[in-house]
Scaffold this active site. Sequence first.
Site, short mmCIF file in Angstrom:
data_model
loop_
_atom_site.label_atom_id
_atom_site.label_comp_id
_atom_site.label_asym_id
_atom_site.label_seq_id
_atom_site.Cartn_x
_atom_site.Cartn_y
_atom_site.Cartn_z
N ASP A 88 -5.03 2.36 3.33
CA ASP A 88 -6.34 2.07 2.76
C ASP A 88 -7.48 2.81 3.44
OD1 ASP A 88 -5.60 0.42 4.93
OD2 ASP A 88 -7.14 -1.06 4.45
N GLU A 147 -4.93 -2.71 5.65
CA GLU A 147 -5.01 -2.91 7.10
C GLU A 147 -6.43 -3.21 7.52
OE1 GLU A 147 -5.78 -2.40 11.16
OE2 GLU A 147 -6.55 -0.97 9.69
N GLU A 148 -7.40 -2.58 6.85
CA GLU A 148 -8.80 -2.75 7.24
C GLU A 148 -9.31 -4.18 7.03
OE1 GLU A 148 -10.31 -0.75 8.97
OE2 GLU A 148 -9.47 1.24 8.61
N HIS A 371 -14.36 5.12 11.82
CA HIS A 371 -15.27 4.39 10.93
C HIS A 371 -16.63 5.06 10.80
CE1 HIS A 371 -12.96 0.29 10.90
NE2 HIS A 371 -12.14 1.32 11.06
#
Length: 399
Positions: A88, A147-148, A371
């Site tokens: 993702d 996962e995020e 990020h």
Amino acid sequence: MIQTEMKEIIHSKIKEVIQTNSEELTEIRRKLHSEPELSWEEEQTTAFVCQYLSDLGVSYRRTEPTGVIATIIGGRSGKTVALRADMDALPVEELNTDLSYASKETGKMHACGHDAHTAMLLTAAKALNEIKDELPGNVRLIFQPAEELAQGAKEMVKQGAMEDVDNVFGIHIWSQMPTQKVSCTPGPSFASADLFKVTFKGKGGHGAMPHDCIDAAIVASSFVMNVQTVVSRTVDAQHPSVLTVGKMVVGTRFNVIAENAVIEGTVRCFNPETRDHIETQLQHYAEQVAAIYGATAEVEYIRGTQAVINEKDSAKLVQQVASAAFGADALYHEKPTMGAEDFSFYLDKAPGSFALVGSGNPEKDTEWAHHHGKFNIDEDALATGAELYAQYAWGYLNQ
């Protein structure tokens, strides 16, 4: 002697397949990077993975709503090792707009390297599939969504990803490490990550008459200042932990005493007892601070990911494999991070380890933090990650 020679031949074969397919590996990563999909929305990525595995002749099944579980069946009986890659992207705007493979989706970006993880595992699958007749066991391939959100691993486990698995291994590209370096040390690697929300209720009123009110802004401010001592004064200094208040919403207007205040934050640590202690102390501090001012407090504590603790023998195997594949100079010691990873939920089901592969290169401007909108990777790291996946599986099954 013959067995040792065969192992070396297969070891070299894996390296050869990875190197031969290095251009395809880069192309896959760039395709995925340009087509980012957020958590639980990885439809195109899932379809691409399925097609790639189908072309290889590797059996797989889709998980719901997204994700893929596949298995390469070895030519000889043995254990099963699982390799995991997440898929993702993040709701981050790409700032590297000059890249030919920049995100095509406004406000979405692979700002954490999951595009690389997926590409590396697919290429590793190609290498392992070519030597499957020599595999003394099976290789489970886990292409994980979400996962995020710290939700994907739990769901993949629930849908059978770890059934009959004896060991599990994962990789994360790491921009804070030099390109092609590998770090995997026994013990803590990533911290647990929890969310807390504290709601204070006072008594609102006119800003000119505070004596008739209970100011929730004052209560919340006092809590924010005092709650830091939960870590600095109640937690053993030898047990690293972080308590961060990231959001505070209070009041409605400049001349109105606030009746309500809502505070949100996160707790990170490695020790389970420390985690329990901080949760208890948060409740205690909120209630006591509220009581001082005559307000009330409601605390919601949500447990997210657990700490990723690398099992000793698995971590040592990663070091041995990396040293054999890339040379002893490739080994690197990266300190544990307070960042979080839901890989921890696989470790509940089987021993294993989680390695970091460096992708930071100042000459290629790839040292930006994960990020961040300018995050990118040195693509020379891709072959390192792909080979590490494959060589670990080969090494584990031949123990």
